[in-house]
Design a protein around this motif. Structure first.
Motif, PDB file in Angstrom:
ATOM      1  N   ASP A 321       0.824  -1.207   0.000  1.00 24.90           N
ATOM      2  CA  ASP A 321       0.000   0.000   0.000  1.00 24.90           C
ATOM      3  C   ASP A 321       0.863   1.264   0.000  1.00 24.90           C
ATOM      4  O   ASP A 321       0.605   2.228   0.717  1.00 24.90           O
ATOM      5  CB  ASP A 321      -0.937   0.012   1.211  1.00 24.90           C
ATOM      6  N   CYS A 322       1.905   1.258  -0.812  1.00 25.12           N
ATOM      7  CA  CYS A 322       2.845   2.375  -0.833  1.00 25.12           C
ATOM      8  C   CYS A 322       2.384   3.471  -1.793  1.00 25.12           C
ATOM      9  O   CYS A 322       1.666   3.221  -2.759  1.00 25.12           O
ATOM     10  CB  CYS A 322       4.241   1.889  -1.232  1.00 25.12           C
ATOM     11  N   ASP A 323       2.801   4.693  -1.501  1.00 23.49           N
ATOM     12  CA  ASP A 323       2.551   5.810  -2.405  1.00 23.49           C
ATOM     13  C   ASP A 323       3.406   5.644  -3.660  1.00 23.49           C
ATOM     14  O   ASP A 323       4.504   5.078  -3.610  1.00 23.49           O
ATOM     15  CB  ASP A 323       2.890   7.138  -1.725  1.00 23.49           C
ATOM     16  N   PRO A 654       0.724  -4.141  14.836  1.00 24.58           N
ATOM     17  CA  PRO A 654       1.132  -5.279  14.004  1.00 24.58           C
ATOM     18  C   PRO A 654       0.998  -5.015  12.511  1.00 24.58           C
ATOM     19  O   PRO A 654       0.008  -4.438  12.043  1.00 24.58           O
ATOM     20  CB  PRO A 654       0.171  -6.395  14.446  1.00 24.58           C
ATOM     21  N   LEU A 655       2.033  -5.418  11.779  1.00 23.16           N
ATOM     22  CA  LEU A 655       2.032  -5.460  10.316  1.00 23.16           C
ATOM     23  C   LEU A 655       1.983  -4.078   9.665  1.00 23.16           C
ATOM     24  O   LEU A 655       1.625  -3.957   8.497  1.00 23.16           O
ATOM     25  CB  LEU A 655       0.867  -6.320   9.801  1.00 23.16           C
ATOM     26  N   LEU A 656       2.376  -3.041  10.396  1.00 22.27           N
ATOM     27  CA  LEU A 656       2.414  -1.695   9.816  1.00 22.27           C
ATOM     28  C   LEU A 656       3.834  -1.241   9.507  1.00 22.27           C
ATOM     29  O   LEU A 656       4.029  -0.156   8.958  1.00 22.27           O
ATOM     30  CB  LEU A 656       1.727  -0.687  10.745  1.00 22.27           C
ATOM     31  N   GLY A 657       4.840  -2.035   9.871  1.00 16.65           N
ATOM     32  CA  GLY A 657       6.203  -1.764   9.456  1.00 16.65           C
ATOM     33  C   GLY A 657       6.942  -0.746  10.308  1.00 16.65           C
ATOM     34  O   GLY A 657       6.415  -0.187  11.274  1.00 16.65           O
ATOM     35  N   HIS A 658       8.210  -0.502   9.931  1.00 17.44           N
ATOM     36  CA  HIS A 658       9.059   0.438  10.673  1.00 17.44           C
ATOM     37  C   HIS A 658       8.509   1.858  10.573  1.00 17.44           C
ATOM     38  O   HIS A 658       8.494   2.595  11.558  1.00 17.44           O
ATOM     39  CB  HIS A 658      10.486   0.376  10.119  1.00 17.44           C
ATOM     40  N   SER A 663       1.325   4.734   7.897  1.00 19.95           N
ATOM     41  CA  SER A 663       0.089   3.944   7.871  1.00 19.95           C
ATOM     42  C   SER A 663      -0.961   4.526   8.810  1.00 19.95           C
ATOM     43  O   SER A 663      -2.145   4.603   8.468  1.00 19.95           O
ATOM     44  CB  SER A 663       0.394   2.492   8.252  1.00 19.95           C
ATOM     45  N   LEU A 664      -0.542   4.938  10.000  1.00 17.88           N
ATOM     46  CA  LEU A 664      -1.494   5.536  10.942  1.00 17.88           C
ATOM     47  C   LEU A 664      -2.083   6.819  10.364  1.00 17.88           C
ATOM     48  O   LEU A 664      -3.272   7.112  10.549  1.00 17.88           O
ATOM     49  CB  LEU A 664      -0.799   5.820  12.273  1.00 17.88           C
ATOM     50  N   HIS A 665      -1.245   7.573   9.655  1.00 17.37           N
ATOM     51  CA  HIS A 665      -1.735   8.802   9.019  1.00 17.37           C
ATOM     52  C   HIS A 665      -2.781   8.482   7.955  1.00 17.37           C
ATOM     53  O   HIS A 665      -3.823   9.152   7.865  1.00 17.37           O
ATOM     54  CB  HIS A 665      -0.562   9.558   8.403  1.00 17.37           C
ATOM     55  N   GLN A 666      -2.508   7.451   7.133  1.00 13.72           N
ATOM     56  CA  GLN A 666      -3.455   7.074   6.083  1.00 13.72           C
ATOM     57  C   GLN A 666      -4.769   6.578   6.675  1.00 13.72           C
ATOM     58  O   GLN A 666      -5.831   6.734   6.071  1.00 13.72           O
ATOM     59  CB  GLN A 666      -2.837   6.003   5.190  1.00 13.72           C
ATOM     60  N   MET A 667      -4.703   5.991   7.859  1.00 11.04           N
ATOM     61  CA  MET A 667      -5.927   5.534   8.523  1.00 11.04           C
ATOM     62  C   MET A 667      -6.670   6.685   9.193  1.00 11.04           C
ATOM     63  O   MET A 667      -7.792   6.509   9.663  1.00 11.04           O
ATOM     64  CB  MET A 667      -5.582   4.472   9.574  1.00 11.04           C
ATOM     65  N   GLY A 668      -6.019   7.854   9.280  1.00 13.96           N
ATOM     66  CA  GLY A 668      -6.650   9.010   9.905  1.00 13.96           C
ATOM     67  C   GLY A 668      -6.581   9.014  11.415  1.00 13.96           C
ATOM     68  O   GLY A 668      -7.341   9.748  12.071  1.00 13.96           O
ATOM     69  N   ILE A 669      -5.671   8.229  11.998  1.00 13.37           N
ATOM     70  CA  ILE A 669      -5.634   8.136  13.462  1.00 13.37           C
ATOM     71  C   ILE A 669      -4.309   8.598  14.059  1.00 13.37           C
ATOM     72  O   ILE A 669      -4.146   8.591  15.279  1.00 13.37           O
ATOM     73  CB  ILE A 669      -5.929   6.692  13.936  1.00 13.37           C
ATOM     74  N   LEU A 670      -3.350   9.012  13.221  1.00 18.01           N
ATOM     75  CA  LEU A 670      -2.052   9.420  13.758  1.00 18.01           C
ATOM     76  C   LEU A 670      -2.184  10.653  14.646  1.00 18.01           C
ATOM     77  O   LEU A 670      -1.652  10.688  15.765  1.00 18.01           O
ATOM     78  CB  LEU A 670      -1.066   9.697  12.619  1.00 18.01           C
ATOM     79  N   ARG A 692      -8.437  -0.079  15.788  1.00 19.03           N
ATOM     80  CA  ARG A 692      -9.409  -0.918  15.090  1.00 19.03           C
ATOM     81  C   ARG A 692      -9.607  -0.465  13.643  1.00 19.03           C
ATOM     82  O   ARG A 692     -10.095  -1.230  12.812  1.00 19.03           O
ATOM     83  CB  ARG A 692     -10.750  -0.887  15.828  1.00 19.03           C
ATOM     84  N   ALA A 693      -9.215   0.765  13.365  1.00 21.52           N
ATOM     85  CA  ALA A 693      -9.332   1.278  11.992  1.00 21.52           C
ATOM     86  C   ALA A 693      -8.516   0.444  11.014  1.00 21.52           C
ATOM     87  O   ALA A 693      -8.780   0.449   9.809  1.00 21.52           O
ATOM     88  CB  ALA A 693      -8.874   2.741  11.941  1.00 21.52           C
ATOM     89  N   ARG A 694      -7.534  -0.301  11.527  1.00 21.30           N
ATOM     90  CA  ARG A 694      -6.708  -1.109  10.631  1.00 21.30           C
ATOM     91  C   ARG A 694      -7.499  -2.240   9.984  1.00 21.30           C
ATOM     92  O   ARG A 694      -7.075  -2.790   8.961  1.00 21.30           O
ATOM     93  CB  ARG A 694      -5.510  -1.685  11.383  1.00 21.30           C
ATOM     94  N   ARG A 695      -8.629  -2.586  10.561  1.00 19.02           N
ATOM     95  CA  ARG A 695      -9.409  -3.702  10.021  1.00 19.02           C
ATOM     96  C   ARG A 695      -9.876  -3.433   8.594  1.00 19.02           C
ATOM     97  O   ARG A 695     -10.111  -4.371   7.834  1.00 19.02           O
ATOM     98  CB  ARG A 695     -10.613  -3.981  10.923  1.00 19.02           C
ATOM     99  N   THR A 696     -10.026  -2.166   8.251  1.00 20.27           N
ATOM    100  CA  THR A 696     -10.429  -1.815   6.882  1.00 20.27           C
ATOM    101  C   THR A 696      -9.278  -1.171   6.110  1.00 20.27           C
ATOM    102  O   THR A 696      -9.485  -0.628   5.025  1.00 20.27           O
ATOM    103  CB  THR A 696     -11.624  -0.842   6.900  1.00 20.27           C
ATOM    104  N   PHE A 697      -8.071  -1.248   6.664  1.00 22.67           N
ATOM    105  CA  PHE A 697      -6.904  -0.640   6.029  1.00 22.67           C
ATOM    106  C   PHE A 697      -6.281  -1.660   5.080  1.00 22.67           C
ATOM    107  O   PHE A 697      -5.882  -2.753   5.504  1.00 22.67           O
ATOM    108  CB  PHE A 697      -5.902  -0.211   7.095  1.00 22.67           C
ATOM    109  N   PRO A 698      -6.196  -1.357   3.781  1.00 24.00           N
ATOM    110  CA  PRO A 698      -5.753  -2.359   2.798  1.00 24.00           C
ATOM    111  C   PRO A 698      -4.410  -2.999   3.110  1.00 24.00           C
ATOM    112  O   PRO A 698      -4.244  -4.208   2.953  1.00 24.00           O
ATOM    113  CB  PRO A 698      -5.708  -1.560   1.492  1.00 24.00           C
TER     114      PRO A 698
END
Length: 741
Positions: A321-323, A654-658, A663-670, A692-698
């Protein structure tokens, strides 16, 4: 009277492109008989070309290939020797050989050197006495498809001998390109002392493989290389690749190839270049093993320089899911006034396969370049284009943890050029069959050296500090204090190169966010990847503590990510009772303490002793240490495990990387997470509710699905995949679900 000669060639692979049509018609127009052998009907052969069934020479369906390149050139090498043996006097020509002048050689020996000052003989034009020793010896040599050629490099022979001894002999299709072609021919010419029979370079190869692209660009230079000795002219089919990549398969107006097409009335648009010469848009997505072999396990951003790897970019986006950045730089190193034609096609392809248009950015000017995690320079600068034009891209598009995948053509000068910028590791090699070799490498930049403070930064920082703040520096590091509220001070850590050259605002990390809250800010700036291991930095924190600087605030929060996360935890010792918020921090880079840390080599020789050296120990004096990290990133998890104080709150992502902040920014929760953390109100429960927003995060969905598949839990993967697809489109999971069936 000149001897009338007939030439012969072979085509396997469906319809001809304009290049084969041009070459065949050139012989017809010159009055030289040419026979085209084939094993199937070919719909667009020029009039006047004699057609014959290839089974007259070899009655076979065993069309062996060079497997690494999926090329029938190996069978063509085999076929031509048998054709020469069976048809006395016939001269073989490849289908990319143009008739500059009729071949009327009296001798049956028609062959030529392909490089100046070397003994390598090419077989694109080849005539030999049908009953000669060289023909019989080559046929005998090719009868053993597992032979270990004596003319191969020593390392290859050793590998093949070891494989044969183990009962796994190496088939010719797995051996180097040209093993039954120029390599074999050159060997037997030398073995049988036939160099006096070989034509000079000018006869067939006045434009060498290394110079081949001048046929696309400079007609006058090609014409200047041709002499009275030139008869059959090798056009080098490998030019198809650049024609497809840069010119939509059509030679530029005024080029040498364009002039030849007009001379023989060939319409290139009626027989376009296909296959390897086009941008290949793989609907199934590429094999990402190339990235894995390069040591790339996660990406937040990827850039394609020149638009030559859309399938790989799409696969990376599906995986992480990279830019996506499309760098629209022309082959001559200039920037186009308008977007190049490939950009719209590329965008359409990505959007058609589910990429959000907002995630795709075109860069068409040097000032718009920004660092990315992975830069793709495939079939680009250092291969088909001059490597010197890569300089501004390397300077602006890479950060210390970036990688670049790049193709390097032998003789391009790319290897010495890259030494200035970093190190490279070869991944794979391929040959174009013309004596040229291309190496695909993974390039890692050398992190920027420590620098004295940028004068522009000093001016800007002094202005930001205002009359009540301060700015100090020692050349390698600096401190900027911007006073606002006495309630909260946030201490941040940043890199000068990123702040001034890679960030649009040219402000310290977190500046806008902290300013919006009305908090005071102390920004520590490093002039490189130093991990702030400078006695002067520690002395400044000691001085500020002794002068009561920190004591004037109700709350002090040290905040940073990665290198900055290390510094936030380490230098919090200057203010016991402060809070620490660290994202993916290191605990130390002292190899005696963390021998398993393989990243950040630039800082391995720094001294991590002293009270600010080990962040895990130094932060024990903090009131609370909040760490966000991905437990599935083993090196990050190893560092976080060393923070074992009772004051530590470890928040797993979990699974969001270094670079989990992206990723948190893209989910709108950072922003809400950081705001709560800096305010001191973030709890594990509130964090996990937000997460929990990660559940719909690609990205998270893909990572979780792939882990289930790799663990062998296919039933679980199917259930999860069905649930994800019920929510909406997820191309990566949809394709992976199909593979599970």
């Amino acid at each position: 009277m000149a001897r009338e000669r007939e030439v012969g060639t072979l085509w396997i692979g469906g319809a001809l492109s304009w290049m084969e049509q041009l070459c065949l018609k050139s012989f017809v127009d010159a009055g030289q008989r040419i026979t085209l052998f084939s094993y199937e009907d070919i719909p667009n052969v020029p009039e006047g070309v004699i057609r014959r069934d290839g089974r007259e020479i070899l009655d076979t369906d065993d069309f062996i290939k060079y497997e690494k390149k999926d090329s029938f050139a190996l069978f063509a090498d085999y076929f031509r020797i048998h054709m020469i043996a069976q048809i006395p006097g016939m001269i073989w020509v490849d289908t990319d050989v143009y008739c500059w002048a009729p071949m009327t050689y009296e001798s049956d020996y028609v062959l030529g050197y392909e490089l100046p000052g070397e003994s390598r003989v090419n077989n694109a034009v080849l005539g030999l006495p049908h009953d000669s020793k060289i023909v019989s010896q080559m046929i005998d040599f090719m009868s053993d498809r597992y032979a270990i050629p004596s003319f191969l490099k020593k390392k290859h022979r050793a590998e093949y001998e070891a494989a044969a001894s183990a009962g796994n002999p190496v088939h010719v299709s797995q051996q180097p390109w040209g093993v039954w072609g120029p390599m074999m021919l050159s060997h037997f010419v030398e073995e049988l002392s036939l160099h006096d029979r070989v034509q000079p370079l000018e006869a067939f190869y006045p434009v060498t493989f290394r110079e081949r692209t001048m046929m696309i660009r400079e007609a006058s230079k090609v014409e200047g290389a041709i002499t009275d000795q030139t008869t059959a002219l090798h056009l080098w089919a490998s030019n198809k690749r650049e024609l497809g990549l840069r010119y939509d398969g059509i030679p530029p107006a005024g080029s040498f190839l364009d002039k030849l097409l007009k001379k023989h009335a060939i319409r290139p648009d009626f027989a376009p270049i296909k296959g390897r010469a086009r941008l290949v848009f793989d609907q199934k997505g590429p094999d990402l093993s190339l990235l894995e072999s390069a040591g790339i396990s996660t990406l937040s951003s990827i850039a394609d320089l020149g638009g030559t790897a859309p399938g790989l970019v799409l696969g990376a986006h599906d995986r992480w899911d990279c830019d996506i950045t499309l760098i629209d730089l022309l082959g001559d190193g200039t920037w186009p006034e308008q977007p190049s034609d490939w950009v719209a096609q590329y965008r359409a392809y990505l959007e058609e396969h589910g990429v959000d248009p907002a995630r795709i950015k075109r860069v068409g000017a040097p000032g718009d370049l920004r660092p990315v995690d992975l830069l793709l320079n495939i079939a680009g600068f250092g291969d088909v284009n001059k490597v010197k034009h890569l300089r501004p891209i390397l300077q602006e598009s890479l950060h210390s943890d970036s990688h670049m995948l790049m193709d390097i053509r032998k003789g391009s000068g790319a290897f010495p050029f890259l030494k200035e910028f970093g190190t490279n590791e070869p991944l794979e090699e391929s040959s174009d069959g013309g004596g040229g070799k291309t190496t695909r490498i993974v390039f890692t930049p050398t992190p920027p050296a420590e620098q004295v403070s940028d004068p522009d930064w000093a001016v800007l920082a002094t202005k930001l500090a205002g009359p009540d703040g301060f700015y100090i520096d020692n050349g390698a590091h600096s401190f900027l204090y911007m006073p606002r509220s006495r309630d909260t001070l946030v201490v941040t850590f940043d890199n000068l190169d990123i702040a001034m050259n890679k960030r649009d605002t040219r402000r310290p990390w977190g500046f806008e966010f902290i300013e919006k809250q009305g908090w005071s800010m102390l920004g520590a700036m490093a002039g490189g990847w130093t991990w702030y291991r400078d006695d002067w930095v520690g002395a400044q924190f000691d001085r500020l503590a002794q002068e009561g600087f920190f004591a004037q605030f109700k709350r002090v929060v040290f905040y940073g990510a990665s290198m900055g996360g290390y510094a936030a935890a380490a230098f919090s010792a200057a203010c016991p009772g402060a809070d620490v918020v660290a994202i993916s921090p290191q605990s130390t880079l002292d190899k005696s303490v963390v021998p398993w840390e393989t990243r950040y080599k630039v800082a391995w020789d720094r001294d991590f002793s002293g009270k600010y050296g080990d962040a895990a120990q130094a932060s024990l004096a903090a009131r609370r240490v909040t760490i966000l990290f991905d437990p599935y990133e083993p090196l990050d998890a190893g560092h976080v495990a060393r923070f074992d104080g009772a004051n530590v709150m470890k928040l797993r992502t979990p699974l969001l990387g270094h670079r989990l902040g992206s990723s948190l920014h893209q989910m709108g929760i950072l922003t809400p997470i950081l705001l709560s953390a800096l305010e001191g109100t973030l709890s594990e429960a509130s964090f996990h509710r937000a997460l929990r927003a990660r559940r719909t995060f690609p990205r998270y969905q893909r990572e979780l699905f792939q882990r289930a598949v790799k663990a062998g839990h296919k039933r679980l993967a199917r259930r999860m995949g069905a649930a994800v697809l019920a929510q909406g489109e997820n191309r990566a999971i949809r394709l992976a679900m199909r593979d599970l069936d």
